[in-house]
Motif scaffolding. Structure first.
Motif, short mmCIF file in Angstrom:
data_model
loop_
_atom_site.label_atom_id
_atom_site.label_comp_id
_atom_site.label_asym_id
_atom_site.label_seq_id
_atom_site.Cartn_x
_atom_site.Cartn_y
_atom_site.Cartn_z
N ALA B 61 0.83 -1.20 0.00
CA ALA B 61 0.00 0.00 0.00
C ALA B 61 0.87 1.26 0.00
O ALA B 61 1.98 1.26 0.55
CB ALA B 61 -0.91 0.00 1.22
N ALA B 62 0.35 2.32 -0.61
CA ALA B 62 1.12 3.56 -0.71
C ALA B 62 1.43 4.13 0.66
O ALA B 62 2.53 4.65 0.89
CB ALA B 62 0.32 4.58 -1.53
N VAL B 63 0.47 4.00 1.58
CA VAL B 63 0.72 4.55 2.92
C VAL B 63 1.85 3.79 3.61
O VAL B 63 2.65 4.39 4.35
CB VAL B 63 -0.58 4.55 3.76
CG1 VAL B 63 -1.09 3.15 4.05
CG2 VAL B 63 -0.37 5.31 5.06
N ALA B 65 4.40 2.40 2.04
CA ALA B 65 5.64 2.89 1.39
C ALA B 65 6.03 4.25 1.97
O ALA B 65 7.22 4.52 2.19
CB ALA B 65 5.43 2.99 -0.11
N THR B 66 5.02 5.09 2.21
CA THR B 66 5.31 6.42 2.78
C THR B 66 5.89 6.28 4.18
O THR B 66 6.84 6.99 4.54
CB THR B 66 4.02 7.26 2.80
OG1 THR B 66 3.56 7.40 1.45
CG2 THR B 66 4.25 8.62 3.40
N ILE B 67 5.31 5.37 4.97
CA ILE B 67 5.83 5.18 6.33
C ILE B 67 7.24 4.60 6.29
O ILE B 67 8.11 4.98 7.08
CB ILE B 67 4.86 4.30 7.17
CG1 ILE B 67 3.55 5.06 7.39
CG2 ILE B 67 5.48 3.91 8.50
CD1 ILE B 67 2.46 4.26 8.09
#
Lengths: 176, 154
Positions: B61-63, B65-67
């Protein structure tokens, strides 16, 4: 003696059942609020929004002065972000004309080259930063997400989904 | 022949070794850990806020990857594990932790299963103990057997 066994077993079964029910209830309520689309920043001071921009400059929301700030989380793979882009262009036009607001885009897990190419092809002159601490501090999990920050530095609106320029402008004009 | 004193010393040495190794295992966070290994370890300890039971390390999930990018930035800028953990809990609540904290209300998540297991163990012990003590042959049992034999021999 013969009656003691079922009675003891009942007590033990009851104790286990109560413990397990407590455990399940605790699992259900632990962690406080769910990680849904509600955002705990509403009504709170805006976290830091600062970093190097993709065009080589720098941005810091602390320099916005007495203007409203629209903080938009963006990625080129996000269909909603692409769909709302014309609305953001309209808002930018209004913001430049009135001087009441400014915009900043924050990249959400997307290579900088793609984002630069998107802005080159679709327009938009607002600063774009790629700082992972910003989406984390804004509790962003599913874009498009946009936050409207008042001149006092308070997060007054959280839009989960596509923005409408007219709605944003009305909110600002009604509050100014 | 080993003297009782030597045997006692042996036991003391074993206990000290076991306790010592347990303490080392508990407190050793990997003094030789590289930054990459630290980022990986931290990513494995946080839950993806948008996924069901997946760690930030596992999720696509993109979130997540951001974390992961956030953790890498924080590690590279010299933040401690506690500071990174506090920032993520501040943003995504305590649910971002794959292991609930062993303090406050959440500590019950650790305690209750142990209580249930202990209650179960006590229950089984009591049950089997009762069965063992109830194996005495009563006069009523004897009468039943005698009556059955009489019927059979008729």
């Amino acid at each position: 003696m013969a009656e003691k066994r079922p009675q003891t077993a009942r007590w033990i079964a009851g104790a286990i059942a109560v413990t397990l029910v407590g455990f399940i209830a605790l699992l259900a309520v632990s962690g406080g609020e769910a990680l849904g689309r509600s955002n705990r920043l509403l009504g709170e001071p805006v976290p830091s929004v600062a970093g190097d921009t993709l065009d080589g400059g720098s941005y810091d929301i602390a320099d916005a002065g007495d203007r409203w700030v629209l903080v938009n989380f963006f990625a080129t793979w996000c269909a909603g972000c692409i769909a709302e882009h014309p609305e953001l262009l309209r808002f930018e036009e209004w913001a430049n004309e009135t001087g009441q607001a400014e915009m900043v885009a924050v990249v959400f897990n997307d290579p900088a080259e793609r984002v630069e190419q998107f802005f080159a092809e679709n327009g938009g002159d607002w600063p774009v930063i790629d700082t992972p601490s910003v989406p984390v501090s804004f509790q962003v999990s599913q874009i498009p997400e946009t936050f409207l920050v008042s001149p006092d530095g308070i997060v007054v609106q959280h839009i989960a989904g596509e923005v409408q320029a007219d709605t944003l402008i009305q909110t600002i004009e009604a509050s100014s | 022949m080993i003297s009782s004193k030597a045997r006692r010393l042996g036991w003391v040495a074993i206990v000290i070794s076991v306790v010592g190794m347990s303490l080392v295992a508990y407190f050793d966070t990997g003094g030789l850990e590289t930054q990459g290994e630290r980022i990986q370890r931290l990513s494995e300890s946080f839950a993806c806020p948008q996924c069901d039971g997946e760690s930030v390390s596992e999720s696509n999930a993109a979130v997540a990857a951001t974390i992961r990018a956030f953790i890498a930035d924080e590690v590279n800028s010299g933040q401690s594990d506690t500071e990174i953990r506090d920032d993520l809990v501040q943003a995504y609540t305590v649910r971002v932790l794959l292991n609930p904290p062993a303090s406050g209300l959440s500590s019950l998540l650790w305690v209750l299963p142990v209580v249930a297991a202990a209650a179960g163990a006590v229950g089984f012990t009591a049950l089997f103990d009762n069965r063992r003590t109830n194996q005495e042959v009563t006069d009523a049992d004897r009468k039943l057997v005698a009556s059955a034999r009489t019927d059979r021999d008729r």
